[in-house]
Design a protein around this motif. Structure first.
Motif, PDB file in Angstrom:
ATOM      1  N   ILE A   1       3.254   4.014  -2.062  1.00  0.00           N
ATOM      2  CA  ILE A   1       2.902   4.752  -2.772  1.00  0.00           C
ATOM      3  C   ILE A   1       3.998   5.624  -3.059  1.00  0.00           C
ATOM      4  O   ILE A   1       4.921   6.295  -1.951  1.00  0.00           O
ATOM      5  CB  ILE A   1       1.790   5.803  -2.570  1.00  0.00           C
ATOM      6  CG1 ILE A   1       0.612   5.654  -2.187  1.00  0.00           C
ATOM      7  CG2 ILE A   1       1.512   6.786  -4.113  1.00  0.00           C
ATOM      8  CD1 ILE A   1      -0.915   6.326  -2.132  1.00  0.00           C
TER       9      ILE A   1
ATOM     10  N   LEU B   1      -4.484   5.255   1.626  1.00  0.00           N
ATOM     11  CA  LEU B   1      -4.684   5.365  -0.022  1.00  0.00           C
ATOM     12  C   LEU B   1      -5.100   5.443  -0.999  1.00  0.00           C
ATOM     13  O   LEU B   1      -4.704   5.921  -1.496  1.00  0.00           O
ATOM     14  CB  LEU B   1      -4.159   3.879   0.527  1.00  0.00           C
ATOM     15  CG  LEU B   1      -4.295   2.805  -1.384  1.00  0.00           C
ATOM     16  CD1 LEU B   1      -2.519   3.293  -0.921  1.00  0.00           C
ATOM     17  CD2 LEU B   1      -4.748   1.795  -1.388  1.00  0.00           C
ATOM     18  N   HIS B   2      -6.045   6.238  -0.651  1.00  0.00           N
ATOM     19  CA  HIS B   2      -7.188   6.835  -0.874  1.00  0.00           C
ATOM     20  C   HIS B   2      -7.392   8.564  -1.398  1.00  0.00           C
ATOM     21  O   HIS B   2      -8.290   8.681  -1.736  1.00  0.00           O
ATOM     22  CB  HIS B   2      -8.292   5.789  -0.436  1.00  0.00           C
ATOM     23  CG  HIS B   2      -8.876   5.346  -1.562  1.00  0.00           C
ATOM     24  ND1 HIS B   2     -10.072   4.788  -0.932  1.00  0.00           N
ATOM     25  CD2 HIS B   2      -7.942   4.066  -1.870  1.00  0.00           C
ATOM     26  CE1 HIS B   2      -9.709   2.880  -1.469  1.00  0.00           C
ATOM     27  NE2 HIS B   2      -8.696   2.859  -1.996  1.00  0.00           N
TER      28      HIS B   2
ATOM     29  N   TRP C   1      -3.380   9.639  -5.761  1.00  0.00           N
ATOM     30  CA  TRP C   1      -3.718   8.127  -5.693  1.00  0.00           C
ATOM     31  C   TRP C   1      -5.050   7.555  -6.506  1.00  0.00           C
ATOM     32  O   TRP C   1      -5.910   8.340  -6.745  1.00  0.00           O
ATOM     33  CB  TRP C   1      -3.565   7.685  -4.551  1.00  0.00           C
ATOM     34  CG  TRP C   1      -3.748   5.935  -4.434  1.00  0.00           C
ATOM     35  CD1 TRP C   1      -2.980   4.714  -4.759  1.00  0.00           C
ATOM     36  CD2 TRP C   1      -5.507   5.099  -4.361  1.00  0.00           C
ATOM     37  NE1 TRP C   1      -3.397   3.522  -4.666  1.00  0.00           N
ATOM     38  CE2 TRP C   1      -4.912   3.659  -5.074  1.00  0.00           C
ATOM     39  CE3 TRP C   1      -6.524   5.951  -4.722  1.00  0.00           C
ATOM     40  CZ2 TRP C   1      -5.940   2.680  -5.177  1.00  0.00           C
ATOM     41  CZ3 TRP C   1      -6.846   4.588  -4.682  1.00  0.00           C
ATOM     42  CH2 TRP C   1      -7.133   2.782  -5.190  1.00  0.00           C
TER      43      TRP C   1
ATOM     44  N   GLY D   1       0.625  -1.558   0.436  1.00  0.00           N
ATOM     45  CA  GLY D   1       0.272  -0.211   0.062  1.00  0.00           C
ATOM     46  C   GLY D   1       1.316   1.430   0.177  1.00  0.00           C
ATOM     47  O   GLY D   1       0.170   1.999   0.346  1.00  0.00           O
TER      48      GLY D   1
ATOM     49  N   GLN E   1      -7.323  -1.668  -4.121  1.00  0.00           N
ATOM     50  CA  GLN E   1      -6.713  -0.474  -5.012  1.00  0.00           C
ATOM     51  C   GLN E   1      -7.390  -1.341  -6.579  1.00  0.00           C
ATOM     52  O   GLN E   1      -7.170  -0.693  -7.607  1.00  0.00           O
ATOM     53  CB  GLN E   1      -4.950  -1.646  -4.796  1.00  0.00           C
ATOM     54  CG  GLN E   1      -4.485  -1.033  -3.849  1.00  0.00           C
ATOM     55  CD  GLN E   1      -3.352  -0.894  -3.285  1.00  0.00           C
ATOM     56  OE1 GLN E   1      -2.464  -0.598  -4.813  1.00  0.00           O
ATOM     57  NE2 GLN E   1      -2.773  -1.962  -2.720  1.00  0.00           N
TER      58      GLN E   1
ATOM     59  N   THR F   1       0.908   2.205  -6.417  1.00  0.00           N
ATOM     60  CA  THR F   1       1.713   1.340  -5.404  1.00  0.00           C
ATOM     61  C   THR F   1       1.739   0.038  -5.821  1.00  0.00           C
ATOM     62  O   THR F   1       2.488   0.181  -7.318  1.00  0.00           O
ATOM     63  CB  THR F   1       0.493   0.668  -4.612  1.00  0.00           C
ATOM     64  OG1 THR F   1      -0.542   0.370  -5.811  1.00  0.00           O
ATOM     65  CG2 THR F   1      -0.385   1.584  -4.111  1.00  0.00           C
TER      66      THR F   1
ATOM     67  N   SER G   1      -6.837   4.111  -8.743  1.00  0.00           N
ATOM     68  CA  SER G   1      -6.533   2.925  -8.349  1.00  0.00           C
ATOM     69  C   SER G   1      -6.030   2.055 -10.176  1.00  0.00           C
ATOM     70  O   SER G   1      -5.902   2.978 -10.888  1.00  0.00           O
ATOM     71  CB  SER G   1      -8.360   2.293  -8.388  1.00  0.00           C
ATOM     72  OG  SER G   1      -9.079   2.741  -9.374  1.00  0.00           O
TER      73      SER G   1
END
Length: 706
Positions: A192, A273-274, A278, A190, A239, A198, A280
């Protein structure tokens, strides 16, 4: 030295930011690159020893480095200074946490007292500085424990944010990936890097389908049950999908004196992570048009699910149906306007008045309207004027500009999605076809209205004709999301841009060559008035064009030339070249393009279609976006009908698959095919092995007798 930026550079920076939908930059930031150069190392193999070993695929060196770190950790545990450091940090953190909890409880009490006695000043126990210090101490302790007590070298990041797992993906070492995941790199899945990727999304960006599914099937998928070769598995969409998730609430919220556990959507915080920039895996694939995933079943399934759940409805309501209504109004306006202009023209000609006098006619016959002396064309003129005002002012003109501007794709990655340095102008034009056609349609609608007010009826009719062509062509572009029509439209576009343009280049050169040749041969004719001006350059070239489209009978005119035999030979040769060879060549080129398009048209169609679906997902209002029926996959709870917007935002969604593992089945099939293919070689090797075994056994018996 103070370097002043010119106004031209400032305007250029502003225009680029607007066209590419960037945040506005100052002129000082205009020349700043995205990435700051690293003075320590710019090596693509990593900046850390483990990253370098991973990049070259040396598993032995990776094991040696990890063993060294583990040994150093064990030695560090025995160090008295380190034990004292751990004890001190633990005590400091415990004392600070107790003090923070006390002040936090007192703060809540004072906030409650403020509501009851607002006239009193109780002061703030916890300010932002105290909260920041508490967070820093907590983070410090966590970092120290992570660094000293775990295999931190596996998860260390270099100056570009790349971990060892990033480097393994970048250099496509699948065996190194498995080793890293088994030795503490699961957390770095996870992480970045500076490109906001990622390790998993980096595999999608590179088109590494095997590594992509290696992460999905081994480390992002769990098996609920398995019976023989049939199993039920759940694949995480955290992800993979473009939906942004939020963290589950950890605190209670109070409102109007009532304690509630569930917060509102505005009080939720996105997953770490979001956050920020970022993207997907599905967004990376669509943005960079990774062709390796164009026919991938999982990628196509996610896009189709989004289209079926909300994309089709939103597209019909927001784009296609309004445009068809606008097109219908334009057609009605065009018919009525043509009738009014033609009827007025015929009436004025019947009365013996020249056309220039009719040009003084007002856009709306106000005089006859006031007197009540109306004609049929006057009613048509009034209705068409009302429709034209609706088309230009409140509805179509602003809507077309807005729609086209939202669909623009003018970034550098749209011109070169794979960053190879080769600009794909054909694909770039196709991506921005809606943008160009919408702006052109809006400009033509406005021009037609201006020409009507200026009483330029001839130019207005020409503008109406051109507007009709552009708007109906735009409708063909708008039905492209429906695959059957989209494939035909893409094939037509490829033929038009590729085959027809190349054919026209050759056609123009050959027509010019023979047109000028025929002009020379028609000189000094015995009857200049009977050769249809073929001795004039422009007329001779136009005559060659008419011959190419079928008007090949020029015998009477050629008979009047001074050299009939040579002229007829040139004419026949041109007819054979253009009407037989060139046209059949064009047909053959189009046939080849059509056959090739049937193989790769899906690749050309899927990425604009997927970009459209993701754009409408971003345009969805929160009350629709946070409905379970608009999400891909299945949530981690069974009562989906009772899920609130907060539940959907915080829930984890999975792709549930029941059946035989297709990848394991394919691996077994491939192994069986290889075994059958190499069976003769295997048999010979086994036969030689048996022979060697018999010889060794004989030698042993002979030695035993001796």
């Amino acid at each position: 030295e103070d370097k002043r930026v010119s106004w031209g550079k400032r305007v250029q920076t502003m225009v680029v930011d607007v066209l590419q939908a960037r945040p506005r930059r100052s002129h000082e930031q205009g020349g700043v690159t995205k990435r700051v150069l690293n003075d320590v190392s710019a090596c693509d193999y990593g900046e850390l020893p483990l990253s370098f070993a991973v990049s070259v695929g040396s598993l032995e060196i990776c094991k040696l480095l990890l063993a060294y770190v583990v040994n150093a950790r064990e030695e560090l545990k025995k160090d008295k200074a380190f034990k004292e450091f751990r004890k001190w940090t633990k005590e400091a953190l415990a004392a600070q946490s107790i003090e923070y909890e006390k002040k936090s409880m007192l703060q809540k009490m004072k906030e409650k007292w403020k509501e009851d006695w607002p006239e009193l000043n109780f002061g703030d126990v916890l300010n932002e500085e105290a909260q920041r210090v508490h967070k820093e101490v907590s983070d410090l302790q966590g970092k120290k424990v992570t660094f000293y007590l775990m295999n931190s070298c596996v998860r260390n990041e270099d100056g570009k944010g790349n971990t060892a797992l990033h480097m393994a993906v970048m250099h496509r070492h699948t065996h190194i990936i498995d080793w890293l995941m088994e030795n503490g790199a699961k957390e770095s899945l996870g992480f970045i890097n500076d490109d906001n990727l990622t390790p998993f999304t980096l595999a999608a960006r590179q088109g590494s389908v095997d590594i992509f599914y290696q992460f999905l099937t081994k480390y992002m998928q769990t098996t609920a049950w398995k019976y023989g070769e049939v199993q039920m598995s759940r694949m995480s969409l955290e992800q993979l999908d473009s939906f942004r998730m939020a963290m589950e609430p950890k605190e209670k919220f109070e409102q109007d004196g009532v304690t509630r556990i569930e917060p509102s959507l505005s009080e939720l915080e996105d997953l770490p992570l979001h956050k920020k920039k970022w993207r997907s895996a599905i967004e990376v694939i669509v943005e960079h048009e990774v062709e390796a995933f164009a026919n991938d079943p999982l990628f196509n399934k996610l896009i189709d699910d989004k289209w079926n759940k909300f994309g089709r409805t939103m597209y019909l309501r927001r784009t296609l149906v309004p445009y068809m209504v606008m097109l219908a109004l334009f057609c009605i306006h065009m018919f009525l306007r043509c009738y009014a202009i033609n009827a007025g023209w015929q009436r004025w000609n019947t009365d013996g008045v020249v056309f220039s006098d009719y040009g003084d006619e007002e856009p709306i016959p106000w005089t006859r309207l006031e007197s009540g002396d109306l004609r049929r064309e006057d009613i048509a003129a009034v209705v068409s004027f009302v429709i034209q005002v609706l088309l230009v002012v409140p509805a179509s003109f602003p809507w077309l500009i807005h729609k086209g501007w939202r669909q623009r794709r003018l970034r550098g990655r749209d011109l070169d999605p794979n960053r190879t340095g080769r600009l794909d102008l054909v694909s770039f034009t196709f991506k921005n076809l809606s943008f160009f056609l919408d702006f052109l349609s809006a400009a033509l609608l406005l021009s037609g209205f201006a020409l009507r007010l200026a009483r330029q009826h001839g130019a207005e009719l020409d503008c109406l004709a051109l507007t009709s062509v552009v708007m109906w062509s735009n409708l063909l572009n708008l039905i492209m999301p429906f695959k059957f029509f989209g494939i035909m439209a893409i094939t037509t576009y490829k033929m038009l841009v590729g085959d027809v343009i190349r054919f026209l280049m050759v056609f123009v050169m050959t027509t010019m060559a023979f047109g000028l040749a025929m002009m020379v041969l028609f000189q000094k004719s015995d009857s200049p008035g009977d050769i249809d001006d073929m001795d004039v350059p422009g007329r001779s070239i136009i005559g060659m064009v008419w011959i190419a489209v079928g008007e090949v009978n020029m015998y009477d005119s050629i008979a009047l030339t001074r050299n009939f035999g040579f002229t007829i030979v040139v004419h026949v040769f041109y007819c054979i070249l253009q009407t037989i060879l060139m046209l059949n060549l064009l047909i053959a080129m189009m046939t080849k393009t059509f056959n090739l398009s049937m193989d790769d048209t899906h690749k050309t169609w899927i990425f604009p279609f997927a970009n459209l679906v993701l754009r409408y997902e971003r345009l969805m209002p929160p009350e629709l976006a946070n409905l379970a029926r608009n999400r891909c996959g299945e949530p981690d709870r069974t009562d989906t009908a009772a899920m609130t917007a907060v539940d959907v935002k915080t829930a984890k969604f999975f792709i549930v698959q029941v059946g035989e593992d297709q990848r394991e089945k394919a691996a077994r099939r491939e192994a069986e095919e290889q075994r059958v293919r190499h069976a003769p070689v295997i048999e010979r090797v086994e036969a030689r092995h048996r022979g060697f075994a018999r010889e060794i056994a004989g030698l042993r018996r002979a030695v035993a007798k001796l």
